[in-house]
Scaffold this motif. Sequence first.
Motif, mmCIF file in Angstrom:
data_model
loop_
_atom_site.group_PDB
_atom_site.id
_atom_site.type_symbol
_atom_site.label_atom_id
_atom_site.label_comp_id
_atom_site.label_asym_id
_atom_site.label_seq_id
_atom_site.Cartn_x
_atom_site.Cartn_y
_atom_site.Cartn_z
ATOM 1 N N GLU A 1 -22.908 -9.638 12.765
ATOM 2 C CA GLU A 1 -22.964 -8.975 14.049
ATOM 3 C C GLU A 1 -22.121 -7.770 13.956
ATOM 4 O OE1 GLU A 1 -23.879 -10.298 18.508
ATOM 5 O OE2 GLU A 1 -22.708 -11.679 17.380
ATOM 6 N N LYS A 2 -22.446 -6.645 14.504
ATOM 7 C CA LYS A 2 -21.842 -5.314 14.206
ATOM 8 C C LYS A 2 -19.987 -5.330 14.695
ATOM 9 C CE LYS A 2 -25.526 -2.151 13.031
ATOM 10 N NZ LYS A 2 -26.187 -0.900 13.843
ATOM 11 N N LEU B 1 -18.199 -7.282 12.271
ATOM 12 C CA LEU B 1 -17.894 -6.562 11.144
ATOM 13 C C LEU B 1 -16.826 -5.680 11.346
ATOM 14 C CD1 LEU B 1 -19.143 -6.220 8.066
ATOM 15 C CD2 LEU B 1 -20.686 -4.276 8.974
ATOM 16 N N LYS C 1 -18.092 -7.601 0.329
ATOM 17 C CA LYS C 1 -19.381 -7.684 0.954
ATOM 18 C C LYS C 1 -20.418 -7.533 -0.242
ATOM 19 C CE LYS C 1 -18.733 -4.324 3.803
ATOM 20 N NZ LYS C 1 -17.276 -4.217 4.105
ATOM 21 N N GLN D 1 -26.884 -2.804 0.923
ATOM 22 C CA GLN D 1 -27.117 -2.892 2.364
ATOM 23 C C GLN D 1 -28.514 -2.888 2.860
ATOM 24 O OE1 GLN D 1 -24.853 -0.175 5.021
ATOM 25 N NE2 GLN D 1 -25.679 -1.039 6.708
ATOM 26 N N GLN E 1 -32.120 -2.679 5.024
ATOM 27 C CA GLN E 1 -32.655 -2.008 6.360
ATOM 28 C C GLN E 1 -33.997 -2.828 6.681
ATOM 29 O OE1 GLN E 1 -31.098 0.238 7.978
ATOM 30 N NE2 GLN E 1 -29.387 0.198 6.403
ATOM 31 N N GLN F 1 -31.934 -4.530 13.639
ATOM 32 C CA GLN F 1 -31.354 -3.593 13.098
ATOM 33 C C GLN F 1 -29.982 -3.026 13.742
ATOM 34 O OE1 GLN F 1 -32.094 -3.144 9.679
ATOM 35 N NE2 GLN F 1 -30.214 -2.181 9.522
ATOM 36 N N ASN F 2 -30.118 -2.865 15.187
ATOM 37 C CA ASN F 2 -29.288 -2.146 15.859
ATOM 38 C C ASN F 2 -28.158 -3.217 16.300
ATOM 39 O OD1 ASN F 2 -30.855 0.027 16.308
ATOM 40 N ND2 ASN F 2 -31.919 -0.556 18.143
ATOM 41 N N GLN G 1 -25.589 -5.772 10.748
ATOM 42 C CA GLN G 1 -25.640 -5.266 9.394
ATOM 43 C C GLN G 1 -25.916 -6.444 8.463
ATOM 44 O OE1 GLN G 1 -22.809 -2.380 8.526
ATOM 45 N NE2 GLN G 1 -23.067 -1.265 10.358
ATOM 46 N N TYR H 1 -26.053 -7.429 4.194
ATOM 47 C CA TYR H 1 -25.710 -7.362 2.783
ATOM 48 C C TYR H 1 -26.361 -8.224 1.828
ATOM 49 C CZ TYR H 1 -22.513 -4.052 4.641
ATOM 50 O OH TYR H 1 -22.160 -2.806 5.532
ATOM 51 N N SER I 1 -21.307 -14.313 12.227
ATOM 52 C CA SER I 1 -21.833 -13.960 10.824
ATOM 53 C C SER I 1 -22.508 -14.977 10.330
ATOM 54 C CB SER I 1 -20.561 -13.475 9.893
ATOM 55 O OG SER I 1 -19.778 -14.713 9.656
#
Length: 307
Positions: free
Chosen positions: A196-197, A200, A207, A211, A213, A220-221, A224, A226, A257
Amino acid sequence: MEEKIISEEQLEIMRHKARKRQNIAIVLTFLAFVLYIGMFYVALIEKEGMSVLFVVKIVFAAAVLAIATFGLLWYIVVHRTYEKFNSNYKSKYVIQVLNGIPGFEGLEYHPEGGFTWDEIRNAGVVANGEKQHFESEDQLFGEYENEKFRISDVVTKKTVRRDDKRKVEEIFSGQVLCLFGFDDLKVSKGHIQIFEKEFLSSFSGWKAEYQIQTENEAFQNRFQVYAEDEHNAYYILTPQRMEKIMEFADAVEGQISLVFYDEKLFAAVKRESMFDAVMDEPVSKQTEYILEDADFIQKAKGILIVS
């Protein structure tokens, strides 16, 4: 043989006794604080004279002594009573509540048990920090709907230099869950890390190389991703699993996470321990917290088994 069953009423009696003693310690500390102010005033007033600085000095000195007094009173008056309450809550009551939830079985609680530094480092689910500062305890393991799990408190720390001084700084404090559940046909070949951003933003660990997508804009918003292998990431992160991950994050209070690795799923969340009892809330309220932690395990299992 020690009795492994304890009622909510028995625990509530222990909690009230511990809280009563804590209140006694607080009252005695306040009286000691007033006494210390009086002693310092009598001893120093003729030498220093009345001033704002004088008042600040005697109040500060009295406060320092009062804090030390409270620590001593806690150990003498409260400690043993609280530990009895806390020990019974952790070693008996938590498992009783979980055993009452359909699907949980074979539960064992080990207050001194936990993950090793190497296990956390290899999982890549939180920044593992330095080995000498690593802590993990309060381990619960068992099965939920035939899937084995381990959950434990984890604290990681590192040494930093600030203003030419070295100090130990906390990186992560929360719970780490490990579920063993993929079958032989659905194994993650390498790490897939999902942060969760906000989680992070304070992550300083290893990591994976790529990365990833995804086509899910909401996912995606928020996260992140990996991975060590891009094809493996898309194989594991199906649309159904990404939806389950978002549901899981919504249900958990705290940043999360997740790591898929081999047949395991690791989940980490920054929050308080499920095991430590508190004196200021009824046992019935604390039972709700245990049920919330059970939900954490149940929803994590839901992530693991979707196709």
